[in-house]
Scaffold this active site. Structure first.
Site, PDB file in Angstrom:
ATOM      1  N   ASN A   1      -9.983  -1.208  -1.825  1.00 12.84           N
ATOM      2  CA  ASN A   1      -8.567  -0.925  -1.587  1.00 12.84           C
ATOM      3  C   ASN A   1      -7.770  -1.495  -2.767  1.00 12.84           C
ATOM      4  O   ASN A   1      -7.700  -2.706  -2.937  1.00 12.84           O
ATOM      5  CB  ASN A   1      -8.149  -1.588  -0.265  1.00 12.84           C
TER       6      ASN A   1
ATOM      7  N   HIS B   1      -3.996   6.879   1.314  1.00 15.40           N
ATOM      8  CA  HIS B   1      -4.160   5.558   0.712  1.00 15.40           C
ATOM      9  C   HIS B   1      -5.536   5.034   1.120  1.00 15.40           C
ATOM     10  O   HIS B   1      -5.920   5.115   2.282  1.00 15.40           O
ATOM     11  CB  HIS B   1      -3.062   4.604   1.190  1.00 15.40           C
TER      12      HIS B   1
ATOM     13  N   CYS C   1       0.819  -1.226   0.000  1.00 16.25           N
ATOM     14  CA  CYS C   1       0.000   0.000   0.000  1.00 16.25           C
ATOM     15  C   CYS C   1       0.846   1.265   0.000  1.00 16.25           C
ATOM     16  O   CYS C   1       0.367   2.333  -0.373  1.00 16.25           O
ATOM     17  CB  CYS C   1      -0.931   0.003   1.202  1.00 16.25           C
TER      18      CYS C   1
HETATM   19  N1  ACO Z   1     -18.588 -10.098   6.380  1.00 20.68           N
HETATM   20  C1  ACO Z   1     -19.223 -10.381   7.542  1.00 20.68           C
HETATM   21  N2  ACO Z   1     -18.572 -10.619   8.697  1.00 20.68           N
HETATM   22  C2  ACO Z   1     -17.232 -10.559   8.685  1.00 20.68           C
HETATM   23  C3  ACO Z   1     -16.511 -10.268   7.499  1.00 20.68           C
HETATM   24  C4  ACO Z   1     -17.244 -10.029   6.321  1.00 20.68           C
HETATM   25  N3  ACO Z   1     -16.650  -9.729   5.154  1.00 20.68           N
HETATM   26  N4  ACO Z   1     -15.205 -10.270   7.798  1.00 20.68           N
HETATM   27  C5  ACO Z   1     -15.088 -10.547   9.097  1.00 20.68           C
HETATM   28  N5  ACO Z   1     -16.305 -10.734   9.651  1.00 20.68           N
HETATM   29  C6  ACO Z   1     -16.651 -11.014  11.032  1.00 20.68           C
HETATM   30  C7  ACO Z   1     -15.497 -11.649  11.772  1.00 20.68           C
HETATM   31  O1  ACO Z   1     -15.500 -13.041  11.591  1.00 20.68           O
HETATM   32  C8  ACO Z   1     -15.803 -11.244  13.197  1.00 20.68           C
HETATM   33  O2  ACO Z   1     -16.794 -12.095  13.711  1.00 20.68           O
HETATM   34  P1  ACO Z   1     -16.723 -12.589  15.243  1.00 20.68           P
HETATM   35  O3  ACO Z   1     -16.788 -11.323  16.051  1.00 20.68           O
HETATM   36  O4  ACO Z   1     -17.901 -13.475  15.339  1.00 20.68           O
HETATM   37  O5  ACO Z   1     -15.396 -13.287  15.349  1.00 20.68           O
HETATM   38  C9  ACO Z   1     -16.429  -9.854  13.083  1.00 20.68           C
HETATM   39  O6  ACO Z   1     -16.889  -9.769  11.713  1.00 20.68           O
HETATM   40  C10 ACO Z   1     -15.467  -8.721  13.366  1.00 20.68           C
HETATM   41  O7  ACO Z   1     -14.264  -8.933  12.634  1.00 20.68           O
HETATM   42  P2  ACO Z   1     -13.036  -7.985  12.746  1.00 20.68           P
HETATM   43  O8  ACO Z   1     -11.924  -8.497  11.876  1.00 20.68           O
HETATM   44  O9  ACO Z   1     -12.733  -7.710  14.186  1.00 20.68           O
HETATM   45  O10 ACO Z   1     -13.628  -6.649  12.087  1.00 20.68           O
HETATM   46  P3  ACO Z   1     -13.043  -5.211  12.095  1.00 20.68           P
HETATM   47  O11 ACO Z   1     -13.999  -4.280  12.645  1.00 20.68           O
HETATM   48  O12 ACO Z   1     -11.625  -5.172  12.628  1.00 20.68           O
HETATM   49  O13 ACO Z   1     -12.939  -4.894  10.540  1.00 20.68           O
HETATM   50  C11 ACO Z   1     -11.314  -4.725   8.780  1.00 20.68           C
HETATM   51  C12 ACO Z   1     -12.111  -5.655   9.698  1.00 20.68           C
HETATM   52  C13 ACO Z   1     -12.277  -3.992   7.892  1.00 20.68           C
HETATM   53  C14 ACO Z   1     -10.395  -5.585   7.937  1.00 20.68           C
HETATM   54  C15 ACO Z   1     -10.508  -3.718   9.601  1.00 20.68           C
HETATM   55  O14 ACO Z   1      -9.816  -4.373  10.625  1.00 20.68           O
HETATM   56  C16 ACO Z   1      -9.488  -2.928   8.792  1.00 20.68           C
HETATM   57  O15 ACO Z   1      -9.826  -2.122   7.953  1.00 20.68           O
HETATM   58  N6  ACO Z   1      -8.192  -3.070   9.065  1.00 20.68           N
HETATM   59  C17 ACO Z   1      -7.128  -2.280   8.446  1.00 20.68           C
HETATM   60  C18 ACO Z   1      -6.970  -2.538   6.990  1.00 20.68           C
HETATM   61  C19 ACO Z   1      -5.750  -1.803   6.485  1.00 20.68           C
HETATM   62  O16 ACO Z   1      -5.513  -0.646   6.780  1.00 20.68           O
HETATM   63  N7  ACO Z   1      -4.880  -2.463   5.741  1.00 20.68           N
HETATM   64  C20 ACO Z   1      -3.641  -1.838   5.356  1.00 20.68           C
HETATM   65  C21 ACO Z   1      -3.537  -1.673   3.960  1.00 20.68           C
HETATM   66  S1  ACO Z   1      -3.692  -3.156   3.063  1.00 20.68           S
HETATM   67  C22 ACO Z   1      -2.118  -3.579   2.423  1.00 20.68           C
HETATM   68  O17 ACO Z   1      -1.106  -3.027   2.714  1.00 20.68           O
HETATM   69  C23 ACO Z   1      -2.046  -4.770   1.507  1.00 20.68           C
END
Ligand code: ACO
Length: 335
Positions: free
Chosen positions: A292, A262, A115
Protein backbone atom coordinates in the site's frame (compact mmCIF):
# COMPACT_ATOMS: atom_id res chain seq x y z
CA UNK A 1 -16.26 25.40 -19.75
CA UNK A 2 -13.38 23.06 -20.51
CA UNK A 3 -12.69 19.42 -19.78
CA UNK A 4 -9.55 18.04 -18.09
CA UNK A 5 -7.74 15.20 -19.75
CA UNK A 6 -4.86 13.08 -18.47
CA UNK A 7 -2.11 13.73 -21.02
CA UNK A 8 0.83 12.14 -19.23
CA UNK A 9 1.47 9.50 -16.57
CA UNK A 10 4.64 8.45 -14.79
CA UNK A 11 5.80 6.45 -11.81
CA UNK A 12 8.92 5.73 -9.82
CA UNK A 13 9.61 3.08 -7.21
CA UNK A 14 12.89 2.48 -5.35
CA UNK A 15 15.00 -0.46 -6.57
CA UNK A 16 15.08 -2.19 -3.20
CA UNK A 17 12.60 -5.08 -3.13
CA UNK A 18 11.55 -6.17 0.37
CA UNK A 19 9.92 -9.58 0.42
CA UNK A 20 7.61 -10.97 3.08
CA UNK A 21 10.42 -13.38 3.97
CA UNK A 22 12.72 -10.45 4.72
CA UNK A 23 10.08 -8.92 6.99
CA UNK A 24 9.80 -12.19 8.88
CA UNK A 25 13.46 -11.80 9.87
CA UNK A 26 12.60 -8.44 11.49
CA UNK A 27 9.34 -9.33 13.25
CA UNK A 28 7.07 -12.27 14.02
CA UNK A 29 5.21 -12.59 10.76
CA UNK A 30 5.13 -14.89 7.75
CA UNK A 31 4.72 -14.82 4.00
CA UNK A 32 1.59 -16.93 4.43
CA UNK A 33 -0.08 -14.49 6.88
CA UNK A 34 0.72 -11.42 4.81
CA UNK A 35 -0.38 -12.93 1.50
CA UNK A 36 -3.55 -14.44 2.92
CA UNK A 37 -4.69 -11.21 4.67
CA UNK A 38 -3.47 -8.59 2.18
CA UNK A 39 -2.34 -10.19 -1.08
CA UNK A 40 1.05 -8.48 -0.75
CA UNK A 41 4.12 -10.49 -1.84
CA UNK A 42 6.71 -7.73 -1.77
CA UNK A 43 7.06 -3.97 -1.55
CA UNK A 44 9.73 -1.39 -2.36
CA UNK A 45 11.64 0.48 0.33
CA UNK A 46 13.92 3.44 -0.13
CA UNK A 47 17.53 2.30 -0.09
CA UNK A 48 19.64 4.05 2.51
CA UNK A 49 21.97 6.51 0.85
CA UNK A 50 19.95 6.62 -2.38
CA UNK A 51 18.72 10.13 -1.66
CA UNK A 52 15.14 9.08 -2.41
CA UNK A 53 12.49 10.94 -0.41
CA UNK A 54 8.83 11.66 -1.03
CA UNK A 55 9.78 14.87 -2.83
CA UNK A 56 12.59 13.40 -4.97
CA UNK A 57 10.60 10.29 -5.92
CA UNK A 58 7.65 12.54 -6.77
CA UNK A 59 9.90 14.68 -8.95
CA UNK A 60 11.18 11.58 -10.80
CA UNK A 61 7.63 10.39 -11.53
CA UNK A 62 6.62 13.92 -12.50
CA UNK A 63 9.45 14.25 -15.00
CA UNK A 64 8.24 11.14 -16.84
CA UNK A 65 4.61 12.31 -16.79
CA UNK A 66 5.53 15.75 -18.16
CA UNK A 67 7.61 14.22 -20.96
CA UNK A 68 4.85 11.78 -21.88
CA UNK A 69 2.39 14.68 -22.02
CA UNK A 70 4.63 16.19 -24.70
CA UNK A 71 5.23 19.19 -22.46
CA UNK A 72 8.16 20.75 -20.66
CA UNK A 73 8.36 21.78 -17.01
CA UNK A 74 7.77 25.37 -18.16
CA UNK A 75 4.32 24.45 -19.49
CA UNK A 76 3.05 23.42 -16.04
CA UNK A 77 0.81 26.07 -14.44
CA UNK A 78 0.28 24.50 -11.02
CA UNK A 79 1.56 21.64 -8.84
CA UNK A 80 -0.51 19.51 -6.49
CA UNK A 81 1.38 17.08 -4.25
CA UNK A 82 -0.40 14.46 -2.14
CA UNK A 83 1.49 12.69 0.65
CA UNK A 84 1.22 11.62 4.27
CA UNK A 85 5.00 11.29 4.52
CA UNK A 86 6.39 14.73 3.62
CA UNK A 87 10.14 15.31 3.79
CA UNK A 88 9.61 18.17 6.21
CA UNK A 89 6.92 19.16 8.67
CA UNK A 90 6.77 22.29 6.51
CA UNK A 91 7.06 23.46 3.78
CA UNK A 92 5.31 20.84 1.72
CA UNK A 93 6.73 18.62 -1.01
CA UNK A 94 5.06 20.64 -3.80
CA UNK A 95 7.53 23.50 -3.48
CA UNK A 96 10.41 21.01 -3.31
CA UNK A 97 9.35 19.53 -6.65
CA UNK A 98 9.10 23.04 -8.08
CA UNK A 99 12.70 23.56 -6.99
CA UNK A 100 14.06 20.13 -8.01
CA UNK A 101 12.60 20.39 -11.51
CA UNK A 102 13.62 24.06 -11.76
CA UNK A 103 10.11 25.09 -12.66
CA UNK A 104 8.92 28.69 -12.90
CA UNK A 105 7.31 30.28 -9.83
CA UNK A 106 3.96 28.54 -10.32
CA UNK A 107 1.73 27.76 -7.36
CA UNK A 108 2.28 24.54 -5.41
CA UNK A 109 -0.25 22.95 -3.10
CA UNK A 110 0.16 19.99 -0.73
CA UNK A 111 -2.81 17.73 -0.02
CA UNK A 112 -2.95 15.85 3.28
CA UNK A 113 -5.61 13.26 2.59
CA UNK A 114 -3.66 10.04 2.95
CA UNK A 115 -4.96 7.19 0.76
CA UNK A 116 -7.55 9.50 -0.79
CA UNK A 117 -4.92 12.16 -1.50
CA UNK A 118 -4.61 11.47 -5.21
CA UNK A 119 -8.37 11.42 -5.78
CA UNK A 120 -8.73 14.70 -3.85
CA UNK A 121 -5.85 16.19 -5.85
CA UNK A 122 -7.37 15.16 -9.18
CA UNK A 123 -10.63 16.77 -8.15
CA UNK A 124 -8.89 20.04 -7.24
CA UNK A 125 -6.94 20.03 -10.52
CA UNK A 126 -10.12 19.32 -12.46
CA UNK A 127 -11.88 22.38 -10.97
CA UNK A 128 -8.97 24.69 -11.83
CA UNK A 129 -8.85 23.42 -15.41
CA UNK A 130 -12.61 23.38 -16.03
CA UNK A 131 -12.94 27.00 -14.95
CA UNK A 132 -10.14 28.04 -17.30
CA UNK A 133 -7.76 29.17 -14.55
CA UNK A 134 -4.98 26.74 -15.50
CA UNK A 135 -4.08 24.79 -18.62
CA UNK A 136 -1.68 22.08 -17.39
CA UNK A 137 -1.54 20.83 -13.82
CA UNK A 138 0.96 18.37 -12.40
CA UNK A 139 -0.61 16.03 -9.84
CA UNK A 140 1.74 13.87 -7.75
CA UNK A 141 1.22 11.19 -5.11
CA UNK A 142 4.36 10.04 -3.32
CA UNK A 143 5.19 8.23 -0.10
CA UNK A 144 8.29 7.33 1.88
CA UNK A 145 6.68 5.06 4.45
CA UNK A 146 9.61 2.82 5.30
CA UNK A 147 11.41 5.52 7.27
CA UNK A 148 8.54 5.78 9.75
CA UNK A 149 7.34 2.24 10.42
CA UNK A 150 7.60 0.25 13.64
CA UNK A 151 9.58 -2.71 12.33
CA UNK A 152 9.17 -4.76 15.50
CA UNK A 153 6.46 -7.33 16.21
CA UNK A 154 4.58 -4.53 18.04
CA UNK A 155 3.99 -2.74 14.71
CA UNK A 156 3.56 -5.74 12.43
CA UNK A 157 -0.14 -5.34 11.62
CA UNK A 158 0.64 -2.00 9.97
CA UNK A 159 4.27 -2.29 8.88
CA UNK A 160 3.82 -5.26 6.56
CA UNK A 161 1.28 -3.34 4.50
CA UNK A 162 3.08 -0.17 3.46
CA UNK A 163 5.56 0.45 0.65
CA UNK A 164 7.40 3.42 -0.88
CA UNK A 165 6.95 4.96 -4.33
CA UNK A 166 5.53 7.75 -6.42
CA UNK A 167 3.15 8.33 -9.29
CA UNK A 168 2.25 11.43 -11.26
CA UNK A 169 -0.24 12.65 -13.82
CA UNK A 170 -0.46 15.74 -15.98
CA UNK A 171 -3.98 17.06 -16.41
CA UNK A 172 -4.47 19.32 -19.40
CA UNK A 173 -7.23 21.52 -20.70
CA UNK A 174 -9.34 20.06 -23.51
CA UNK A 175 -12.10 21.64 -25.60
CA UNK A 176 -13.82 18.24 -26.03
CA UNK A 177 -16.14 18.12 -23.01
CA UNK A 178 -17.44 14.64 -23.89
CA UNK A 179 -14.13 13.14 -22.74
CA UNK A 180 -11.71 13.50 -19.85
CA UNK A 181 -12.79 13.75 -16.21
CA UNK A 182 -16.56 13.36 -16.13
CA UNK A 183 -17.05 13.72 -12.38
CA UNK A 184 -15.34 13.68 -9.00
CA UNK A 185 -16.89 13.10 -5.60
CA UNK A 186 -15.18 13.65 -2.24
CA UNK A 187 -16.23 12.68 1.28
CA UNK A 188 -14.89 12.59 4.82
CA UNK A 189 -15.97 11.45 8.27
CA UNK A 190 -13.63 12.97 10.85
CA UNK A 191 -15.17 11.21 13.82
CA UNK A 192 -13.07 8.18 12.84
CA UNK A 193 -9.78 10.11 12.60
CA UNK A 194 -8.18 8.18 15.46
CA UNK A 195 -8.82 4.76 13.88
CA UNK A 196 -5.97 5.27 11.40
CA UNK A 197 -3.46 7.87 12.44
CA UNK A 198 0.07 9.01 13.22
CA UNK A 199 -0.29 11.36 16.21
CA UNK A 200 3.20 12.79 16.51
CA UNK A 201 5.15 14.83 15.75
CA UNK A 202 2.47 17.47 15.64
CA UNK A 203 1.62 20.67 17.46
CA UNK A 204 -0.19 18.47 19.97
CA UNK A 205 2.94 16.33 20.42
CA UNK A 206 5.59 18.96 19.99
CA UNK A 207 9.34 18.62 20.16
CA UNK A 208 10.11 19.50 23.82
CA UNK A 209 7.47 17.00 24.85
CA UNK A 210 9.03 14.34 22.59
CA UNK A 211 12.52 15.02 23.92
CA UNK A 212 11.35 15.11 27.52
CA UNK A 213 9.39 11.91 27.20
CA UNK A 214 12.06 9.92 25.37
CA UNK A 215 9.90 6.97 26.23
CA UNK A 216 10.67 3.74 24.36
CA UNK A 217 7.04 2.69 24.77
CA UNK A 218 5.73 5.83 23.11
CA UNK A 219 4.21 4.66 19.84
CA UNK A 220 2.66 8.01 18.86
CA UNK A 221 5.17 8.43 16.00
CA UNK A 222 4.17 5.15 14.41
CA UNK A 223 1.07 4.56 12.35
CA UNK A 224 -1.82 3.11 14.33
CA UNK A 225 -4.62 1.35 12.51
CA UNK A 226 -7.73 -0.33 13.84
CA UNK A 227 -7.51 -2.77 10.92
CA UNK A 228 -10.85 -4.56 11.17
CA UNK A 229 -12.76 -1.31 11.73
CA UNK A 230 -10.99 0.32 8.78
CA UNK A 231 -11.60 -2.74 6.59
CA UNK A 232 -15.36 -2.69 7.24
CA UNK A 233 -15.62 1.01 6.44
CA UNK A 234 -13.37 0.64 3.39
CA UNK A 235 -15.56 -1.92 1.64
CA UNK A 236 -18.68 0.19 2.30
CA UNK A 237 -17.20 3.53 1.25
CA UNK A 238 -15.40 2.17 -1.83
CA UNK A 239 -18.72 0.79 -3.05
CA UNK A 240 -20.63 3.99 -2.27
CA UNK A 241 -18.02 6.13 -4.02
CA UNK A 242 -18.21 4.01 -7.17
CA UNK A 243 -22.03 3.93 -7.19
CA UNK A 244 -22.19 7.72 -6.71
CA UNK A 245 -19.79 8.35 -9.60
CA UNK A 246 -21.52 5.93 -11.95
CA UNK A 247 -25.00 7.28 -11.14
CA UNK A 248 -23.96 10.88 -11.77
CA UNK A 249 -22.93 9.88 -15.29
CA UNK A 250 -25.83 7.49 -15.98
CA UNK A 251 -23.42 4.59 -16.15
CA UNK A 252 -23.72 0.97 -15.03
CA UNK A 253 -20.99 -1.18 -13.50
CA UNK A 254 -20.86 -3.07 -16.80
CA UNK A 255 -19.77 0.19 -18.50
CA UNK A 256 -16.53 0.25 -16.48
CA UNK A 257 -13.53 -0.27 -18.75
CA UNK A 258 -11.03 -0.15 -15.91
CA UNK A 259 -11.43 0.26 -12.16
CA UNK A 260 -8.28 1.37 -10.36
CA UNK A 261 -9.02 1.04 -6.66
CA UNK A 262 -6.60 2.48 -4.12
CA UNK A 263 -4.33 -0.48 -3.33
CA UNK A 264 -5.12 -0.87 0.38
CA UNK A 265 -5.61 -4.61 0.55
CA UNK A 266 -6.22 -7.13 -2.24
CA UNK A 267 -9.14 -8.53 -0.25
CA UNK A 268 -10.87 -5.14 -0.34
CA UNK A 269 -10.37 -4.88 -4.12
CA UNK A 270 -11.66 -8.42 -4.62
CA UNK A 271 -14.72 -7.68 -2.49
CA UNK A 272 -15.50 -4.59 -4.58
CA UNK A 273 -14.88 -6.48 -7.84
CA UNK A 274 -17.32 -9.20 -6.80
CA UNK A 275 -19.94 -6.72 -5.56
CA UNK A 276 -20.00 -4.96 -8.94
CA UNK A 277 -19.73 -8.19 -10.95
CA UNK A 278 -16.56 -7.05 -12.69
CA UNK A 279 -14.25 -9.45 -14.51
CA UNK A 280 -10.47 -9.53 -14.05
CA UNK A 281 -9.91 -7.32 -17.11
CA UNK A 282 -12.02 -4.54 -15.58
CA UNK A 283 -9.97 -4.15 -12.37
CA UNK A 284 -6.27 -3.42 -12.01
CA UNK A 285 -4.31 -4.46 -8.92
CA UNK A 286 -0.58 -4.30 -8.27
CA UNK A 287 -0.54 -4.31 -4.46
CA UNK A 288 1.14 -7.73 -4.76
CA UNK A 289 4.35 -5.99 -5.92
CA UNK A 290 4.25 -2.65 -4.13
CA UNK A 291 2.13 -2.96 -0.99
CA UNK A 292 0.00 0.00 0.00
CA UNK A 293 1.74 3.15 -1.21
CA UNK A 294 -1.09 5.39 0.06
CA UNK A 295 -1.34 8.59 -2.07
CA UNK A 296 0.95 7.02 -4.69
CA UNK A 297 -1.00 3.81 -5.14
CA UNK A 298 -3.57 5.02 -7.69
CA UNK A 299 -1.12 6.92 -9.93
CA UNK A 300 1.36 4.01 -9.84
CA UNK A 301 -1.41 1.54 -10.75
CA UNK A 302 -2.91 3.85 -13.37
CA UNK A 303 0.51 4.34 -14.97
CA UNK A 304 1.17 0.60 -15.01
CA UNK A 305 -2.27 -0.23 -16.42
CA UNK A 306 -1.79 2.38 -19.14
CA UNK A 307 1.76 1.17 -19.92
CA UNK A 308 0.43 -2.39 -20.30
CA UNK A 309 -2.17 -1.17 -22.81
CA UNK A 310 -5.06 -2.05 -20.52
CA UNK A 311 -6.70 1.36 -20.90
CA UNK A 312 -8.07 2.19 -24.32
CA UNK A 313 -9.52 5.24 -25.98
CA UNK A 314 -13.12 5.93 -24.85
CA UNK A 315 -12.84 3.53 -21.88
CA UNK A 316 -14.64 4.52 -18.69
CA UNK A 317 -11.91 4.58 -16.05
CA UNK A 318 -12.93 4.68 -12.39
CA UNK A 319 -10.53 5.75 -9.64
CA UNK A 320 -11.77 5.09 -6.11
CA UNK A 321 -10.07 5.56 -2.77
CA UNK A 322 -10.68 5.23 0.94
CA UNK A 323 -8.35 5.96 3.81
CA UNK A 324 -7.39 7.75 6.97
CA UNK A 325 -9.60 10.64 8.00
CA UNK A 326 -11.74 8.79 7.14
CA UNK A 327 -11.75 10.22 3.63
CA UNK A 328 -12.96 8.69 0.39
CA UNK A 329 -13.96 9.59 -3.13
CA UNK A 330 -14.06 8.76 -6.81
CA UNK A 331 -12.99 10.09 -10.17
CA UNK A 332 -14.81 8.97 -13.32
CA UNK A 333 -12.91 9.48 -16.55
CA UNK A 334 -13.77 8.89 -20.17
CA UNK A 335 -10.34 8.13 -21.62
N1 ACO B 1 1.91 -11.20 10.91
C1 ACO B 1 1.37 -12.19 11.66
N2 ACO B 1 0.32 -12.00 12.48
C2 ACO B 1 -0.21 -10.76 12.55
C3 ACO B 1 0.32 -9.69 11.79
C4 ACO B 1 1.41 -9.95 10.94
N3 ACO B 1 1.97 -8.99 10.17
N4 ACO B 1 -0.42 -8.60 12.06
C5 ACO B 1 -1.35 -8.95 12.94
N5 ACO B 1 -1.24 -10.25 13.26
C6 ACO B 1 -2.07 -11.06 14.13
C7 ACO B 1 -2.78 -10.20 15.15
O1 ACO B 1 -1.97 -9.99 16.28
C8 ACO B 1 -3.99 -11.07 15.46
O2 ACO B 1 -3.61 -12.08 16.36
P1 ACO B 1 -4.61 -12.53 17.54
O3 ACO B 1 -5.84 -13.04 16.82
O4 ACO B 1 -3.82 -13.55 18.24
O5 ACO B 1 -4.87 -11.27 18.32
C9 ACO B 1 -4.33 -11.75 14.14
O6 ACO B 1 -3.11 -11.67 13.36
C10 ACO B 1 -5.46 -11.10 13.38
O7 ACO B 1 -5.24 -9.69 13.32
P2 ACO B 1 -6.25 -8.71 12.66
O8 ACO B 1 -5.74 -7.30 12.79
O9 ACO B 1 -7.63 -9.00 13.15
O10 ACO B 1 -6.14 -9.16 11.13
P3 ACO B 1 -7.06 -8.78 9.93
O11 ACO B 1 -7.58 -9.97 9.30
O12 ACO B 1 -8.04 -7.68 10.29
O13 ACO B 1 -6.02 -8.14 8.91
C11 ACO B 1 -5.33 -6.00 8.07
C12 ACO B 1 -5.31 -6.97 9.25
C13 ACO B 1 -4.61 -6.63 6.91
C14 ACO B 1 -4.60 -4.74 8.49
C15 ACO B 1 -6.77 -5.68 7.66
O14 ACO B 1 -7.53 -5.35 8.79
C16 ACO B 1 -6.90 -4.52 6.68
O15 ACO B 1 -6.49 -4.61 5.54
N6 ACO B 1 -7.54 -3.41 7.05
C17 ACO B 1 -7.83 -2.29 6.16
C18 ACO B 1 -6.62 -1.57 5.70
C19 ACO B 1 -7.03 -0.34 4.93
O16 ACO B 1 -7.91 -0.36 4.09
N7 ACO B 1 -6.46 0.81 5.22
C20 ACO B 1 -6.92 2.03 4.61
C21 ACO B 1 -5.94 2.63 3.80
S1 ACO B 1 -4.46 2.99 4.64
C22 ACO B 1 -4.35 4.72 4.85
O17 ACO B 1 -5.23 5.48 4.60
C23 ACO B 1 -3.08 5.27 5.45
Amino acid sequence: MYSSKITGLGSYVPDRVVTNEELSTLMETSDEWIQERTGIKERRWVDEGSGDTSATMGAKAAKIAIERAGLTKDDIDFIIFATLSPDMYFPGCGVQVQDILEMPTVGALDVRNQCSGFVYSMSIADQFIKTGMYKNILVIGSEYHSGGLDLTTRGRSVSVIFGDGAGAAVLSRSEDTTKGILSTHLHSEGKHAKELTVEGPSIAHWVPEILEENDPNDTSYYPYMNGTFVFKHAVLRFSQAIIEGLKTNNLEASDIGMLIPHQANLRISQFVQKKFGLNDDQVFNNIQKYGNTTAASIPIALTEAWEKGKIKDDDIVVLAAFGSGFTWGSVIIKW
